[in-house]
Structures are given as structure tokens and as C-alpha cells.
Design a protein around this motif. Sequence first.
Motif, PDB file in Angstrom:
ATOM      1  N   TRP A 335       0.839  -1.190   0.000  1.00 34.54           N
ATOM      2  CA  TRP A 335       0.000   0.000   0.000  1.00 34.54           C
ATOM      3  C   TRP A 335       0.879   1.247   0.000  1.00 34.54           C
ATOM      4  CZ3 TRP A 335      -5.255   0.596  -0.297  1.00 34.54           C
ATOM      5  CH2 TRP A 335      -6.037  -0.544  -0.154  1.00 34.54           C
ATOM      6  N   ALA A 336       0.460   2.248  -0.782  1.00 35.43           N
ATOM      7  CA  ALA A 336       1.120   3.546  -0.715  1.00 35.43           C
ATOM      8  C   ALA A 336       0.771   4.208   0.610  1.00 35.43           C
ATOM      9  CB  ALA A 336       0.678   4.428  -1.882  1.00 35.43           C
ATOM     10  N   ARG A 337       1.581   5.146   1.028  1.00 33.70           N
ATOM     11  CA  ARG A 337       1.383   5.797   2.317  1.00 33.70           C
ATOM     12  C   ARG A 337       0.058   6.567   2.373  1.00 33.70           C
ATOM     13  NH1 ARG A 337       5.506   6.669   5.704  1.00 33.70           N
ATOM     14  NH2 ARG A 337       4.827   8.806   6.151  1.00 33.70           N
ATOM     15  N   ASP A 338      -0.420   7.029   1.204  1.00 32.73           N
ATOM     16  CA  ASP A 338      -1.674   7.787   1.209  1.00 32.73           C
ATOM     17  C   ASP A 338      -2.907   6.900   1.329  1.00 32.73           C
ATOM     18  OD1 ASP A 338      -1.960   6.607  -1.294  1.00 32.73           O
ATOM     19  OD2 ASP A 338      -1.610   8.457  -2.414  1.00 32.73           O
ATOM     20  N   GLY A 339      -2.738   5.566   1.208  1.00 36.75           N
ATOM     21  CA  GLY A 339      -3.857   4.650   1.322  1.00 36.75           C
ATOM     22  C   GLY A 339      -4.806   4.668   0.141  1.00 36.75           C
ATOM     23  N   ARG A 340      -4.507   5.476  -0.876  1.00 34.94           N
ATOM     24  CA  ARG A 340      -5.381   5.569  -2.050  1.00 34.94           C
ATOM     25  C   ARG A 340      -4.854   4.801  -3.244  1.00 34.94           C
ATOM     26  NH1 ARG A 340      -5.252  11.027  -0.288  1.00 34.94           N
ATOM     27  NH2 ARG A 340      -3.816  11.543  -1.986  1.00 34.94           N
ATOM     28  N   SER A 341      -3.614   4.365  -3.171  1.00 33.59           N
ATOM     29  CA  SER A 341      -3.022   3.636  -4.286  1.00 33.59           C
ATOM     30  C   SER A 341      -2.138   2.513  -3.754  1.00 33.59           C
ATOM     31  CB  SER A 341      -2.211   4.582  -5.184  1.00 33.59           C
ATOM     32  OG  SER A 341      -1.175   5.209  -4.452  1.00 33.59           O
ATOM     33  N   ILE A 342      -1.768   1.618  -4.649  1.00 36.94           N
ATOM     34  CA  ILE A 342      -0.933   0.472  -4.300  1.00 36.94           C
ATOM     35  C   ILE A 342       0.239   0.432  -5.273  1.00 36.94           C
ATOM     36  CG2 ILE A 342      -0.847  -2.043  -4.113  1.00 36.94           C
ATOM     37  CD1 ILE A 342      -3.787  -2.018  -3.366  1.00 36.94           C
ATOM     38  N   LEU A 343       1.439   0.261  -4.733  1.00 34.71           N
ATOM     39  CA  LEU A 343       2.646   0.135  -5.543  1.00 34.71           C
ATOM     40  C   LEU A 343       2.901  -1.336  -5.819  1.00 34.71           C
ATOM     41  CD1 LEU A 343       4.865   2.656  -3.556  1.00 34.71           C
ATOM     42  CD2 LEU A 343       3.602   3.100  -5.667  1.00 34.71           C
ATOM     43  N   VAL A 344       3.143  -1.670  -7.089  1.00 28.32           N
ATOM     44  CA  VAL A 344       3.338  -3.069  -7.464  1.00 28.32           C
ATOM     45  C   VAL A 344       4.501  -3.186  -8.441  1.00 28.32           C
ATOM     46  CG1 VAL A 344       0.824  -3.390  -7.280  1.00 28.32           C
ATOM     47  CG2 VAL A 344       1.868  -3.170  -9.544  1.00 28.32           C
ATOM     48  N   THR A 345       5.173  -4.337  -8.405  1.00 23.34           N
ATOM     49  CA  THR A 345       6.112  -4.678  -9.471  1.00 23.34           C
ATOM     50  C   THR A 345       5.450  -5.696 -10.391  1.00 23.34           C
ATOM     51  OG1 THR A 345       7.148  -6.479  -8.221  1.00 23.34           O
ATOM     52  CG2 THR A 345       8.127  -4.281  -8.020  1.00 23.34           C
ATOM     53  N   ALA A 346       5.865  -5.678 -11.644  1.00 14.51           N
ATOM     54  CA  ALA A 346       5.329  -6.636 -12.613  1.00 14.51           C
ATOM     55  C   ALA A 346       6.318  -6.792 -13.757  1.00 14.51           C
ATOM     56  CB  ALA A 346       3.974  -6.173 -13.158  1.00 14.51           C
ATOM     57  N   GLN A 347       6.404  -8.004 -14.285  1.00  9.42           N
ATOM     58  CA  GLN A 347       7.175  -8.225 -15.500  1.00  9.42           C
ATOM     59  C   GLN A 347       6.507  -7.469 -16.642  1.00  9.42           C
ATOM     60  OE1 GLN A 347      10.003  -9.884 -16.040  1.00  9.42           O
ATOM     61  NE2 GLN A 347      10.266 -10.749 -14.002  1.00  9.42           N
ATOM     62  N   ASP A 348       7.313  -6.731 -17.413  1.00  6.61           N
ATOM     63  CA  ASP A 348       6.752  -5.900 -18.472  1.00  6.61           C
ATOM     64  C   ASP A 348       7.762  -5.740 -19.594  1.00  6.61           C
ATOM     65  OD1 ASP A 348       4.754  -4.050 -19.604  1.00  6.61           O
ATOM     66  OD2 ASP A 348       6.224  -2.486 -19.133  1.00  6.61           O
ATOM     67  N   LEU A 349       7.525  -6.445 -20.687  1.00  3.61           N
ATOM     68  CA  LEU A 349       8.352  -6.325 -21.888  1.00  3.61           C
ATOM     69  C   LEU A 349       9.831  -6.529 -21.617  1.00  3.61           C
ATOM     70  CD1 LEU A 349       6.588  -3.279 -23.624  1.00  3.61           C
ATOM     71  CD2 LEU A 349       6.131  -5.722 -23.919  1.00  3.61           C
ATOM     72  N   GLY A 501       5.229 -11.204 -18.891  1.00  5.27           N
ATOM     73  CA  GLY A 501       5.457  -9.787 -19.087  1.00  5.27           C
ATOM     74  C   GLY A 501       4.959  -9.247 -20.407  1.00  5.27           C
ATOM     75  N   TYR A 502       4.269 -10.089 -21.188  1.00  2.52           N
ATOM     76  CA  TYR A 502       3.776  -9.669 -22.505  1.00  2.52           C
ATOM     77  C   TYR A 502       2.265  -9.859 -22.632  1.00  2.52           C
ATOM     78  CZ  TYR A 502       8.773 -10.031 -23.331  1.00  2.52           C
ATOM     79  OH  TYR A 502      10.140  -9.889 -23.235  1.00  2.52           O
ATOM     80  N   GLY A 503       1.591  -9.985 -21.507  1.00  2.00           N
ATOM     81  CA  GLY A 503       0.156 -10.227 -21.513  1.00  2.00           C
ATOM     82  C   GLY A 503      -0.145 -11.684 -21.225  1.00  2.00           C
ATOM     83  N   GLN A 504      -1.305 -11.940 -20.592  1.00  2.00           N
ATOM     84  CA  GLN A 504      -1.620 -13.292 -20.167  1.00  2.00           C
ATOM     85  C   GLN A 504      -1.857 -14.233 -21.336  1.00  2.00           C
ATOM     86  OE1 GLN A 504      -1.321 -14.249 -16.973  1.00  2.00           O
ATOM     87  NE2 GLN A 504      -1.536 -16.331 -17.767  1.00  2.00           N
ATOM     88  N   ALA A 505      -2.413 -13.740 -22.440  1.00  2.00           N
ATOM     89  CA  ALA A 505      -2.632 -14.608 -23.600  1.00  2.00           C
ATOM     90  C   ALA A 505      -1.304 -15.105 -24.155  1.00  2.00           C
ATOM     91  CB  ALA A 505      -3.420 -13.859 -24.675  1.00  2.00           C
ATOM     92  N   PHE A 506      -0.298 -14.254 -24.136  1.00  2.00           N
ATOM     93  CA  PHE A 506       1.038 -14.641 -24.592  1.00  2.00           C
ATOM     94  C   PHE A 506       1.603 -15.734 -23.686  1.00  2.00           C
ATOM     95  CE2 PHE A 506       5.591 -14.272 -25.324  1.00  2.00           C
ATOM     96  CZ  PHE A 506       5.691 -13.942 -26.668  1.00  2.00           C
ATOM     97  N   THR A 507       1.421 -15.563 -22.368  1.00  2.72           N
ATOM     98  CA  THR A 507       1.878 -16.575 -21.419  1.00  2.72           C
ATOM     99  C   THR A 507       1.126 -17.887 -21.609  1.00  2.72           C
ATOM    100  OG1 THR A 507       2.449 -14.863 -19.810  1.00  2.72           O
ATOM    101  CG2 THR A 507       2.183 -17.095 -18.961  1.00  2.72           C
ATOM    102  N   ASP A 508      -0.194 -17.805 -21.794  1.00  2.00           N
ATOM    103  CA  ASP A 508      -1.020 -19.006 -21.945  1.00  2.00           C
ATOM    104  C   ASP A 508      -0.660 -19.828 -23.174  1.00  2.00           C
ATOM    105  OD1 ASP A 508      -2.398 -18.220 -19.709  1.00  2.00           O
ATOM    106  OD2 ASP A 508      -4.197 -17.557 -20.781  1.00  2.00           O
ATOM    107  N   ALA A 509      -0.065 -19.173 -24.179  1.00  5.11           N
ATOM    108  CA  ALA A 509       0.092 -19.813 -25.488  1.00  5.11           C
ATOM    109  C   ALA A 509       0.969 -21.052 -25.461  1.00  5.11           C
ATOM    110  CB  ALA A 509       0.650 -18.804 -26.493  1.00  5.11           C
ATOM    111  N   ILE A 510       1.779 -21.233 -24.429  1.00  3.84           N
ATOM    112  CA  ILE A 510       2.685 -22.383 -24.418  1.00  3.84           C
ATOM    113  C   ILE A 510       2.031 -23.637 -23.861  1.00  3.84           C
ATOM    114  CG2 ILE A 510       3.673 -21.983 -22.120  1.00  3.84           C
ATOM    115  CD1 ILE A 510       6.421 -22.699 -23.345  1.00  3.84           C
ATOM    116  N   SER A 511       1.001 -23.494 -23.039  1.00  3.70           N
ATOM    117  CA  SER A 511       0.370 -24.670 -22.436  1.00  3.70           C
ATOM    118  C   SER A 511      -0.194 -25.571 -23.528  1.00  3.70           C
ATOM    119  CB  SER A 511      -0.735 -24.239 -21.474  1.00  3.70           C
ATOM    120  OG  SER A 511      -0.201 -23.478 -20.403  1.00  3.70           O
TER     121      SER A 511
END
Length: 689
Positions: A335-349, A501-511
Amino acid sequence: MHLPIRTALAGGFLACTLALAAQQKPFTYHDMLMLDRIGGLSVDPAGDRALFSVRSTDMANNKGVGSLYLKDLKRPAAPEVRLAVGDSGASSARWMPDGSGIVFLSARRGGTMQLFRSDVHGGPVEQLTRLPLSVQAYRLMPDGSGAVVALAVFPDAPGDAVAATAQRLADKPADSGQLYDRLFVRHWDTWTDGTRNHLYHVAFASGKLTPLTPGLDGDVPSKPFGGEDDFTIAPDGRTVYFSVRIAGKTEPWSTNFDIYSVPVTGGAHTNLTAANPAWDAHPQLSPDGKRLAYVAMERPGFEADRFALHVRDLATGRTTAIAPDWDRSVGAFQWARDGRSILVTAQDLGRRRLFRIDTQKHTVSQLSNDGSIDAFVETPRGIVFLKSGLNSPSQLFAARPKAQRIDDGATLLTGINKVLEQRAFGAYEQFSFPGWNDATVHGFVIKPANYVEGRKYPVAFLVHGGPQGSFGDGWSFRWNPQTYAGAGYAVVMIDFHGSTGYGQAFTDAISRHWGDRPLEDLQKGWAHALRTYPFLDGDRAAALGASYGGYMVNWIAGVWPQPWKALVSHCGVFDTRSMGYSTEELWFSDWENGASVFKDPAVHDTFNPLLHAHEWRVPMLVVHNDNDLRVPMDQGIGAFTALQANNVPSKMLRFPDENHWVLKPRNSKRWHDEVFGWLDRWIGEGTGE
């Protein structure tokens, strides 16, 4: 038309120019093995001091040595200070809630891991817990009066489970037999001993221990990689929230974790996410304690589904999906200190970036550029973070006030690994090309260190594992592409369909498509790289990979051997059918193949390297480890047997004391000696020997 994405990052965080790098010694795996590793970031409540751990390598004694360091954030130019409390072994260090000192785990007295407290000025160390079992993980109470700790107990132990467990472990049985009545008899690298991680509240003043999860058939934190993120304490100190998978006899097939609440004084557990049959994890309370944030997947049995952010109003029970249209999977968050937003990490490109998500507007703002955000803390003074990249291990930074991105002009706070300023790294860039189904696929190319214009260089073609993973702009102490660049090899890495990191459909494509879609991406990526980068010598190339990457090397050996002069397969799947009944997390094999091997064995042969092993002709080094229970040793032996039966030049490197990875310093050195020796023999300076 697909154009390469150019990213000139040769200098990176170390600010080494190419001209200077040409005069320097190349970075090698010998350098990498001896580097210090920063982690465990914690900042005091005022935002004045950062606490972090540094793991150094003691090659002589074949172990890592941990130390604690303190950084004065008000004096960025002052060097970090090593704390004496870490000399006896300290881990999981955290600030006291009031900032008066630090708490850490140590086995300095009595042999079990216990909680200790100290100031940061060399004062006395106080032991806070004296439990007969080791503390697996902990969270401090908001007022610092105690902690919620995880202990491994026998859930069926009568009466006091902690004391009964300690007694049972002390009483050695007359025989070595182990009796099981359900699966998960082994997991990752350990045979099940019947214990479960359970939560307890411990009061520091009295030592009183209150069970919070008695009789629960599940682990909090989860084994083997869970930690304090699996549970949290409300700001008022009255309630504990935790994530757990109820085991039963379905555990090897289940990814159904739920989030529960329990009073800190003990009592009944309340399941808050029973409606979702998939994975709910990592509960965190808002600063005012009124809302619970967590991440959740939608599809049961799929461990690589998208982790979406949810927020539950604890008064009404209403749960809201936050930024539901954002097509990224949440990693770490707070949670951000202001309680109005959330900080997150994510794989991205091809990067691990930091984002801010507004919980009301559902907007997502990117807060970092390139590289990998490995840890972060929002403080009253701004965001402090650990960041790494393809040419730098993690270092500690402070964001510049009001910077649009935290790494725009960020202040480097640590001077760890100064030796890297004297080493040459390979320049790298990201590229893209049309892959399977004409979709855009990304990759990275790295020039050899001290690259000379006009020369051609042998190539290490690295294939990442997972398969839902990524070889991107981050640092690794195992598969580090800069060590290949330092040895004189160019490196090509492709984030094929299935990568994160390229979208869930891209990740799903290998299954259910392990051997066709990603293979097409690898083939097209290799062809694109050869056309685009004239310094790549396509006649001297080797493919290397681990886990799924090892599977792909085994698959390549039978169906795409033409470009390669050598192969390296580390802990790779050789027989997908036998993998379906010999691995431990059965949900993985069932999902990736589309059916249980017992219900539809033939489907497991769709992309089975075993069925093409009679075609193997390319020299291969096989690496496998006795304690790898994810991809059992028989897979490595099978691959080596096929190579020997076909009279293919081959070797097998076995580590009897390693799991899916190679973690011990001397073993890691031997691994690199053998792998780089194999490359040198077949595509390097020693070619033809």
C-alpha cells in the motif's frame, strides 16, 4: 513491419563507457561467484535509515556468509556501515515499529533460529524468543510487544504441539522407515516429514505462546518458498490474516490457496475467499486497517495464471478487482502511504518495473524505466529501491524528489561490488520480430565484452525455464549472460510464447504447445538475429537451457539440430510421459499437457523428446542433481543414456547435494568450469580439440 527496439545500455548503472570498457578485464563467472549480494531491504518509520543484508561468498568453506548493513539516507555520500550484530549470523532483519532498533533471526544461542533485538549502535543483543523449535518466519506486532511466528509442528501432536514436536524430533526411532498414506511424499528437494508450518503469537515479555492455526492441514507460510508475505497483522494488532492451501489428499493437484482471518488471541478461522477455487495470496492491510489487498488467480490448477489485484472492504465484505483490464501479473506490492493507491512490481516487456495503481480510478502509472526493481519501500522521504540489470547486480538507490520515474536521476546509495567498475561488460539491446502466429516476440542480444568491430563471435543461445518465465533486463547469479560475454561469446535470448510480461494470452500460449509455438519463436528469433547482427557467427553456436530450457534443448536435439555445434541441458525433462507421474506438483504436468498421464497418456507424448532421441547427433553436456524432485534424476540419466547409446559425444555432470539449482559456491564453480569448458571445446578457442 517489425523493427528492432534499440536500447543502448552498455554503461548501465556503473556508468562505464565503451571506450573505457575496451581497456578493462572482461567480467567472468569467477568474478560473479565472488560478488556480494544485496537483499532484505527495510527502512525505519522516519525514512532516515535503510537496513539491508549482504551475502558474501566464502569459497574456502563452501558457503555464503550473511551480514547486515545500515545506510544513513540523510547522508547519501556517506558509506554504508556494517553492523556487528550480523557476525554470528543474522537474517530477516526488520526495524522495530517505533524505529528504536532492529529485530532479526539468528541461531547464535542454542542452535535453533530465534528472534533477537538490538540497536544499531553496537549495544547489547537481547534474545526475544526461547522456543524449542526454529522460527521459520515472523511478523512484529504493531506495538512491538510480540510477534506472530511460524513454527513447523506435527499437527496431530496431542496437547502442546510445539513441545510434543520438539520431543518427537529428539526421540530417534529404531528404524529409518517412513510411512505415507497420501501424496506429496516429497516436495522440491525434501522428503515430507509430517510437519506443517503453523502460526503462533508470542509475547516477548512473558514468552506466552498462543496457537493461531491449531489442527490446520496446511502450511503457513507455504513450503518451500513461502515467507512473511503469506501472513500479516492488522494495524490495531487484533487480527491476523494468512493465505493457506488446505492439503488433504488433493494437495499435489491443487493451487487453491485461500485467505483466512483469525483473532490474535486465537479462535475460529474465517475463510474470506472461499468463492474463488484458484489461488488467493499475499494479504496486506491498508494503512487505516479498513481494507485488505491481495492477489488472486482465476483458473484452478494453473500456477502461471495472472495474479490480479483485489481489495476487500473489511466492514462490508465487498471485494473489488483493481485495474481489471491491466494485462500484467502482479509481483511484489505494498500500500502507498496515502492509502489511495498500491505500488506493485510486474514483468513488463523484458523488465521488472514498478507501477502505481489507483484503487478508486483503477489507473496504472509506470514508475520505473529499464532494468529490474528487486525491492522497494515508500518512505516519508520518497521511494528507496534495489535495482539490477543485465550489467549490474542489485544496488540501493533513492528516487529523486518529484521524478516522473524513480530511476530518472536516482541517487546510488551503496558502494557494494566496487570491483565491477574495473570490469568490461557486453553492450546489449532488445529487439523484436514476428514469431508464431505473426505475433511480436522480443529478445535480447549481447555483444562480447571488449567487442571488436568487424569480428564474428561464437554464440551462446540461452533458453529460459519456467516455461512461464523470462530472460530479461535483470541480474542472475546462476544463468548470467554477461559471464558468456566475458568469455568471448555473443549471447542471444528469446522471450518465446509462454514468457511472462507480454500479456496473459502470450503466457497461456505455451500450455499444451511446449514443442511447437516456442520452437517456432526460437527458430524465427535465431534467423532474425543472424540477419540483423553481423557479429554473430552462425556456424559456431550452442544452445543451452535449464528446467523447461533443458527440455527445449532435449527437444531441439531431435527436431532442430542443424544450427548447433553443442548443447547443454540442465535438469531438463527428457520423457514427458514419465514426468507426469514422477514429479511432485502434479497440477503442473496435468495443466501443461491438458490431462493427467493416467487418463490420457498419449497426450503426454505430443512433444516428448524421448521419441526423437534416436535422431540425436549434436554433442551434449547433461547436468542433473540428486535432490531435484521437480524434474527427477531419471530424466537426466535418460538423456545421457540416449546420447551414449547413439555414440554422441557427451558428458553428464551430477551433483548429489544440489536440487533443481546449483547453490553451493564450489559446486557453482564446477558447473561453470564444465559448461564453459564444453563451449570452448565445441565453439570457442578450443574448437576441434
